[in-house]
Design a protein around this motif. Structure first.
Motif, PDB file in Angstrom:
ATOM      1  N   ALA A   3      38.784 -19.137  30.756  1.00 52.50           N
ATOM      2  CA  ALA A   3      38.656 -19.304  29.200  1.00 52.50           C
ATOM      3  C   ALA A   3      39.043 -20.807  29.047  1.00 52.50           C
ATOM      4  O   ALA A   3      38.477 -21.545  28.296  1.00 52.50           O
ATOM      5  N   GLU A   4      40.055 -21.152  29.883  1.00 53.58           N
ATOM      6  CA  GLU A   4      40.604 -22.698  29.532  1.00 53.58           C
ATOM      7  C   GLU A   4      39.457 -23.577  29.953  1.00 53.58           C
ATOM      8  O   GLU A   4      38.977 -24.552  29.173  1.00 53.58           O
ATOM      9  N   LEU A   5      38.909 -23.310  31.078  1.00 57.79           N
ATOM     10  CA  LEU A   5      38.020 -24.264  31.561  1.00 57.79           C
ATOM     11  C   LEU A   5      36.650 -24.412  30.879  1.00 57.79           C
ATOM     12  O   LEU A   5      36.203 -25.504  30.665  1.00 57.79           O
ATOM     13  N   LEU A   6      36.304 -23.343  30.231  1.00 58.94           N
ATOM     14  CA  LEU A   6      35.225 -23.255  29.494  1.00 58.94           C
ATOM     15  C   LEU A   6      35.349 -24.176  28.305  1.00 58.94           C
ATOM     16  O   LEU A   6      34.633 -24.874  27.987  1.00 58.94           O
ATOM     17  N   GLU A   7      36.611 -24.065  27.861  1.00 60.36           N
ATOM     18  CA  GLU A   7      36.950 -24.872  26.595  1.00 60.36           C
ATOM     19  C   GLU A   7      36.813 -26.533  26.895  1.00 60.36           C
ATOM     20  O   GLU A   7      36.088 -27.151  26.298  1.00 60.36           O
ATOM     21  N   PHE A   8      37.383 -26.707  28.420  1.00 61.27           N
ATOM     22  CA  PHE A   8      37.400 -28.120  28.761  1.00 61.27           C
ATOM     23  C   PHE A   8      36.221 -28.536  29.013  1.00 61.27           C
ATOM     24  O   PHE A   8      35.965 -29.786  28.780  1.00 61.27           O
ATOM     25  N   ALA A   9      35.308 -27.876  29.478  1.00 60.27           N
ATOM     26  CA  ALA A   9      33.887 -28.229  29.882  1.00 60.27           C
ATOM     27  C   ALA A   9      32.981 -28.234  28.427  1.00 60.27           C
ATOM     28  O   ALA A   9      31.754 -28.357  28.753  1.00 60.27           O
ATOM     29  N   ARG A  10      33.347 -27.677  27.581  1.00 61.56           N
ATOM     30  CA  ARG A  10      32.751 -27.437  26.081  1.00 61.56           C
ATOM     31  C   ARG A  10      31.327 -26.432  26.490  1.00 61.56           C
ATOM     32  O   ARG A  10      30.402 -27.003  26.217  1.00 61.56           O
ATOM     33  N   LEU A  11      31.701 -25.415  27.056  1.00 66.39           N
ATOM     34  CA  LEU A  11      30.774 -24.500  27.190  1.00 66.39           C
ATOM     35  C   LEU A  11      30.953 -22.968  26.766  1.00 66.39           C
ATOM     36  O   LEU A  11      30.459 -22.137  27.055  1.00 66.39           O
ATOM     37  N   SER A  12      32.187 -23.029  26.111  1.00 67.08           N
ATOM     38  CA  SER A  12      32.422 -21.913  25.579  1.00 67.08           C
ATOM     39  C   SER A  12      31.623 -21.066  24.851  1.00 67.08           C
ATOM     40  O   SER A  12      31.343 -19.812  25.089  1.00 67.08           O
ATOM     41  N   ASP A  13      30.601 -21.711  24.146  1.00 71.26           N
ATOM     42  CA  ASP A  13      29.362 -20.970  23.328  1.00 71.26           C
ATOM     43  C   ASP A  13      28.375 -20.593  24.414  1.00 71.26           C
ATOM     44  O   ASP A  13      27.466 -19.719  23.781  1.00 71.26           O
ATOM     45  N   ARG A  14      28.460 -21.155  25.666  1.00 70.02           N
ATOM     46  CA  ARG A  14      27.490 -20.679  26.526  1.00 70.02           C
ATOM     47  C   ARG A  14      27.899 -19.814  27.607  1.00 70.02           C
ATOM     48  O   ARG A  14      27.237 -19.699  28.661  1.00 70.02           O
ATOM     49  N   ALA A  15      29.020 -19.190  27.481  1.00 67.82           N
ATOM     50  CA  ALA A  15      29.719 -18.400  28.601  1.00 67.82           C
ATOM     51  C   ALA A  15      29.054 -17.391  28.961  1.00 67.82           C
ATOM     52  O   ALA A  15      28.778 -17.048  30.343  1.00 67.82           O
ATOM     53  N   GLY A  16      27.844 -16.428  28.275  1.00 69.14           N
ATOM     54  CA  GLY A  16      27.144 -15.470  28.630  1.00 69.14           C
ATOM     55  C   GLY A  16      25.909 -16.018  29.196  1.00 69.14           C
ATOM     56  O   GLY A  16      25.282 -15.056  29.884  1.00 69.14           O
ATOM     57  N   SER A  17      25.484 -17.475  29.199  1.00 69.23           N
ATOM     58  CA  SER A  17      24.316 -17.723  29.710  1.00 69.23           C
ATOM     59  C   SER A  17      23.932 -17.636  31.062  1.00 69.23           C
ATOM     60  O   SER A  17      25.039 -17.654  31.924  1.00 69.23           O
ATOM     61  N   VAL A  18      22.912 -17.537  31.346  1.00 70.05           N
ATOM     62  CA  VAL A  18      22.383 -17.608  32.877  1.00 70.05           C
ATOM     63  C   VAL A  18      22.472 -19.222  33.180  1.00 70.05           C
ATOM     64  O   VAL A  18      22.092 -19.881  32.247  1.00 70.05           O
ATOM     65  N   VAL A  19      22.942 -19.392  34.305  1.00 72.28           N
ATOM     66  CA  VAL A  19      22.918 -20.858  34.811  1.00 72.28           C
ATOM     67  C   VAL A  19      21.814 -21.569  34.822  1.00 72.28           C
ATOM     68  O   VAL A  19      21.504 -22.734  34.352  1.00 72.28           O
ATOM     69  N   ASP A  20      20.727 -20.850  35.008  1.00 70.57           N
ATOM     70  CA  ASP A  20      19.256 -21.526  35.151  1.00 70.57           C
ATOM     71  C   ASP A  20      18.813 -22.293  33.503  1.00 70.57           C
ATOM     72  O   ASP A  20      18.167 -23.216  33.535  1.00 70.57           O
ATOM     73  N   THR A  21      19.409 -21.792  32.477  1.00 70.87           N
ATOM     74  CA  THR A  21      18.914 -22.111  31.178  1.00 70.87           C
ATOM     75  C   THR A  21      19.935 -23.322  30.621  1.00 70.87           C
ATOM     76  O   THR A  21      19.627 -23.833  29.628  1.00 70.87           O
ATOM     77  N   LEU A  22      20.931 -23.635  31.387  1.00 67.43           N
ATOM     78  CA  LEU A  22      21.563 -24.918  31.196  1.00 67.43           C
ATOM     79  C   LEU A  22      20.999 -26.070  31.545  1.00 67.43           C
ATOM     80  O   LEU A  22      20.214 -26.392  32.183  1.00 67.43           O
ATOM     81  N   SER A  23      21.389 -27.298  30.585  1.00 71.32           N
ATOM     82  CA  SER A  23      20.914 -28.584  30.895  1.00 71.32           C
ATOM     83  C   SER A  23      21.601 -29.116  31.955  1.00 71.32           C
ATOM     84  O   SER A  23      22.437 -28.654  32.549  1.00 71.32           O
TER      85      SER A  23
END
Lengths: 245, 316
Positions: free
Chosen positions: B122-142
């Protein structure tokens, strides 16, 4: 490693379930068709119906299939396409951990198929002895051997075309491991059947399902265990060679 | 343990790496101290990644000695890797897992308890500004998101030393600046970092100290400022002349400019003059009756140092 796969496969349960149906359909076709044409067969001096003869062999086959599916194609993807193992080896995990984890997972998948198969066999009234429960550890041994062999073979493959060798190896094993007819029928080629790891699994599971005991079972166990240990060690070495240059 | 050795996170002497006949790393001496942001600069194939893989206790050392946290990677590999964070050149994210699972499961490889993995994720998702993408599959990320996830993943074990192999290659400027910001924050939190790059602005912005590697050897070492002072002049004057025929003409021009500034370099399309005072050098050019199309005075950068040390020809 195993925990990772559990999480990953939560989304891919259909793939897993589908693999179970292949030997099941074989069995149903035997019961409906071939079983009526073929008379009884003897296992360890005891006569059994043809379906009772084939079912344990198919159980061994399902353990083999489950283990092979996961230790070949999936390992290939993790190794060459996803670079999953590169990421894992950057942690305290060692190549041996990776090999044991992934072989263990493939073994579990084979075991899942074998166990479901045993349930179906029992439901169909093909199981008569409590010793049939011992077919589970026996199929685990089969799964372990094929998981480790599959993993090792995959580590030598350069690309997807090489994957066809897996079918080239498993198809004749399915046909010629005393699966569909007794080993005596092979005549002077009988020795060759001994070269198939699947045969040792088939023979063992068949005796256990029928509740027949023989000294030869110890030989089958020994063959499977030795093969499994060698294959696991080689698999770990291959990961080391491939990923830690 | 004495404070001095405790402070020395990486120590290499005569470190080499061979692949068959090919010697990728040819005797490197290094010392990286706690809290530093240390850079490896070098062209492709210089031996940066090979060195990084040895430091990561993944690739065996071919020769020389290497100590990480004072330990030998040959005998203490798992222990060392447990205290390291690694961001590889190519993302090795788990494409069969979601963003959140990538972090959580990676923590499990370090044998962290499940609850702890959840908390840190949870901490690191915040740090990486990815909290709103937590459930996404990796392939869909930029591309930028994937790099941020890679960095977040490398921090799951709270490493004392973070190794970053070309962390911003292939990213757009916005993504790079966000990443630099995160690395700078980590530095302020006291995480020692070693990064490789061939972006000079990146090295200049981030690194306290760096080495330039070429053909498996260290060719220069120091802070970005020191290197510029040592290997270049304070300013560079870039002169573009009207097109004539071929590159021989810029060489002739450079000859005619002999003695202007401390050094002249003829490129295909322009002449560079290295001088401490660029405007003064430009005046001298005009006095010699040369009329460039355009003249630009700029501060010398690490790029000038780099090209001077490793040459302008393509190494591949």
């Amino acid at each position: 490693m195993v925990e990772r796969h559990l999480v990953a496969y939560r989304r891919m349960w259909l793939i897993i379930v589908s693999g179970f149906f292949e030997p099941l359909f074989y069995l149903l076709s035997m019961r409906l068709g071939v079983g009526r044409l073929v008379g009884d067969v003897t296992v360890g001096g005891r006569p059994v119906t043809y379906v009772e003869f084939v079912a344990p062999a198919l159980m061994a086959t399902s353990a083999m299939n489950g283990a092979i599916y996961d230790s070949t194609g999936n390992v290939m993807v993790r190794l060459r396409q996803m670079h999953l193992y590169d990421g894992v080896l950057a942690t305290p995990m060692t190549p041996a951990d990776v090999a044991v984890g992934d072989i263990g997972w493939a073994l579990l998948r084979g075991q899942l198929y074998a166990a479901s198969f045993l349930v179906v066999m029992t439901a169909m009234g093909l199981v008569h002895s409590w010793s049939a429960l011992l077919t589970l550890p026996a199929s685990a041994a089969v799964g372990l051997v094929f998981a480790a062999l599959g993993f090792t073979a995959t580590s030598y493959m350069r690309g997807w075309p090489d994957m066809d060798w897996v079918t080239v190896a498993t198809m004749p094993m399915l046909m010629f491991s005393a699966t569909f007819f007794p080993v005596e029928a092979y005549g002077r080629w009988r020795w060759a059947v001994n070269l198939s790891p699947l045969y040792h699994g088939v023979a063992m599971i068949r005796s256990l399902a029928a509740g027949v005991w023989a000294w030869s079972m110890l030989i089958h166990v020994a063959v499977l265990v030795v093969l499994a240990v060698v294959a696991v060690v080689v698999a770990a070495r291959r990961i080391d060679r491939l990923l830690r240059a | 343990m004495a404070a001095a050795t405790d402070d020395l996170l990486i120590e290499a002497r005569g470190l080499t790496k061979r692949f068959g006949e090919f010697e990728a790393v040819r005797g490197i001496d290094l010392a990286v101290h706690r809290g530093e942001l240390f850079g490896f600069l070098g062209p492709n194939g210089a031996g940066k990644s090979s060195t990084m893989r040895m430091i990561a206790a993944v690739s065996p050392v071919s020769g020389g000695t290497l100590r990480i946290f004072g330990l030998d990677p040959r005998t203490h590999g798992p222990h060392i890797r447990g205290r390291l964070g690694v961001v590889p050149q190519l993302d090795t994210l788990d494409q069969e897992l979601s963003v959140e699972e990538n972090l959580r499961i990676y923590g499990r490889y370090f044998d962290l308890p499940r609850a702890e993995c959840r908390r840190r994720t949870a901490e690191l998702l915040e740090f990486a500004r990815l909290s709103d993408r937590a459930g996404s599959v990796v392939d869909t990320l930029s591309g930028g998101m994937k790099r941020r996830l890679s960095i977040a993943r490398s921090l799951i074990n709270r490493p004392e030393l973070l190794l970053l192999d070309e962390p911003t290659t292939g990213l757009d400027p916005q993504a790079r600046h966000l990443l630099w910001d995160r690395l700078y924050r980590l530095k302020q939190e006291g995480v020692t970092q070693v990064l490789t790059t061939h972006y000079m602005d990146e090295a200049e912005q981030l690194c306290d100290r760096l080495v330039v590697i070429d053909e498996g050897r260290i060719v220069a070492e120091g802070s970005p400022r020191q290197l510029i002072t040592q290997y270049s002049t304070r300013e560079v004057l870039e002169l573009r002349f009207p097109a004539r025929d071929g590159s021989a003409s810029t060489a002739e021009l450079a000859d005619q400019l002999g003695g202007v500034g401390s050094r002249q370099e003829a490129l295909a399309d322009r002449v560079l003059i290295y001088a401490d005072d660029g405007e003064h050098a430009l005046g001298e050019v005009h006095r010699r009756q040369l009329r460039p199309d355009s003249a630009l005075v700029r501060r010398a950068t690490l790029e000038d140092v780099f090209l001077q040390l490793t040459g302008r020809s393509l190494v591949d």
